[in-house]
Motif scaffolding. Structure first.
Motif, mmCIF file in Angstrom:
data_model
loop_
_atom_site.group_PDB
_atom_site.id
_atom_site.type_symbol
_atom_site.label_atom_id
_atom_site.label_comp_id
_atom_site.label_asym_id
_atom_site.label_seq_id
_atom_site.Cartn_x
_atom_site.Cartn_y
_atom_site.Cartn_z
ATOM 1 N N HIS A 1 -26.157 -30.252 13.506
ATOM 2 C CA HIS A 1 -26.454 -29.127 12.615
ATOM 3 C C HIS A 1 -26.538 -27.834 13.416
ATOM 4 O O HIS A 1 -26.073 -26.787 12.954
ATOM 5 N N LEU B 1 -23.132 -26.551 13.874
ATOM 6 C CA LEU B 1 -22.606 -25.939 12.649
ATOM 7 C C LEU B 1 -23.172 -24.527 12.459
ATOM 8 O O LEU B 1 -22.447 -23.621 12.023
ATOM 9 N N LEU C 1 -14.329 -25.610 12.305
ATOM 10 C CA LEU C 1 -15.238 -26.007 11.238
ATOM 11 C C LEU C 1 -14.781 -27.310 10.585
ATOM 12 O O LEU C 1 -15.586 -28.229 10.393
ATOM 13 N N LYS C 2 -13.512 -27.399 10.283
ATOM 14 C CA LYS C 2 -12.978 -28.625 9.675
ATOM 15 C C LYS C 2 -13.202 -29.825 10.589
ATOM 16 O O LYS C 2 -13.738 -30.850 10.170
ATOM 17 N N TYR D 1 -15.190 -30.224 13.237
ATOM 18 C CA TYR D 1 -16.562 -30.550 13.574
ATOM 19 C C TYR D 1 -17.316 -31.099 12.366
ATOM 20 O O TYR D 1 -18.095 -32.051 12.495
ATOM 21 N N ALA D 2 -17.081 -30.528 11.197
ATOM 22 C CA ALA D 2 -17.752 -31.023 9.991
ATOM 23 C C ALA D 2 -17.342 -32.467 9.711
ATOM 24 O O ALA D 2 -18.183 -33.298 9.364
ATOM 25 N N HIS E 1 -19.158 -34.631 12.139
ATOM 26 C CA HIS E 1 -20.573 -34.673 11.765
ATOM 27 C C HIS E 1 -20.796 -35.581 10.555
ATOM 28 O O HIS E 1 -21.707 -36.407 10.547
ATOM 29 N N HIS F 1 -20.466 -34.313 0.840
ATOM 30 C CA HIS F 1 -19.600 -34.170 2.011
ATOM 31 C C HIS F 1 -18.136 -34.037 1.575
ATOM 32 O O HIS F 1 -17.392 -33.222 2.127
ATOM 33 N N PHE G 1 -17.495 -30.585 0.365
ATOM 34 C CA PHE G 1 -17.366 -29.669 1.495
ATOM 35 C C PHE G 1 -15.953 -29.757 2.075
ATOM 36 O O PHE G 1 -15.300 -28.742 2.292
ATOM 37 N N ARG G 2 -15.510 -30.983 2.312
ATOM 38 C CA ARG G 2 -14.166 -31.189 2.865
ATOM 39 C C ARG G 2 -13.110 -30.541 1.970
ATOM 40 O O ARG G 2 -12.198 -29.870 2.452
ATOM 41 N N LEU H 1 -20.686 -21.220 3.887
ATOM 42 C CA LEU H 1 -21.447 -21.864 4.960
ATOM 43 C C LEU H 1 -22.945 -21.637 4.816
ATOM 44 O O LEU H 1 -23.737 -22.557 5.022
ATOM 45 N N TRP I 1 -24.199 -23.793 2.003
ATOM 46 C CA TRP I 1 -24.123 -25.203 2.374
ATOM 47 C C TRP I 1 -25.191 -25.563 3.399
ATOM 48 O O TRP I 1 -25.954 -26.515 3.204
#
Length: 129
Positions: free
Chosen positions: A19, A22, A52-53, A55-56, A59, A82, A85-86, A112, A115
């Motif tokens: 986190h 992020l 971001l894509k 790492y998210a 995660h 999740h 978000f994707r 972001l 979220w």
């Protein structure tokens, strides 16, 4: 501007560390938004979006594996969020980015911010309880 505060701590070190990263990505985005002398931000925004894509996704894999390992009862709702978000990140309009990178940066930051704060406080913190 974007800082991982004690309020966001879940008590699960690996999740909290991710986190924090992020939040760092959100802060990079914020700093880019304040860069007045950089006219063309296209490459920087694409880089941030890619990071971001990637790492998210990493995660979410880790978080979902952890939830599975403890038989977390609200895991299905987490997976749904999740996936949302994707989908949002994957559907950001890169053609629009080329036309107006500042507007795209603002859209990314708004997304972001909502979220990170809402999801962590309302959902992820419950995992560690």
């Amino acid at each position: 501007m974007y800082e991982f505060l004690d309020d966001y701590v879940t008590g699960i070190e690996s999740i909290d560390d991710e986190h924090r990263r992020l939040f760092e990505i959100a802060d990079e985005t914020y700093r880019l938004s304040k860069e007045e002398f950089l006219v063309d931000k296209y490459d920087q925004v694409r880089h941030i979006l890619g990071e971001l894509k990637d790492y998210a996704l990493l995660h979410f894999e880790h978080e979902e594996a952890y939830m599975e390992s403890i038989n977390y009862k609200k895991m299905f709702m987490q997976k749904v969020q999740h996936d949302q978000f994707r989908e949002k990140v994957n559907n950001l309009d890169l053609d629009h980015l080329d036309e107006n990178s500042d507007e795209m940066i603002d859209e990314i930051l708004t997304f972001l911010t909502n979220w990170l704060i809402n999801h962590i406080l309302e959902h992820d913190k419950q995992i560690g309880m």
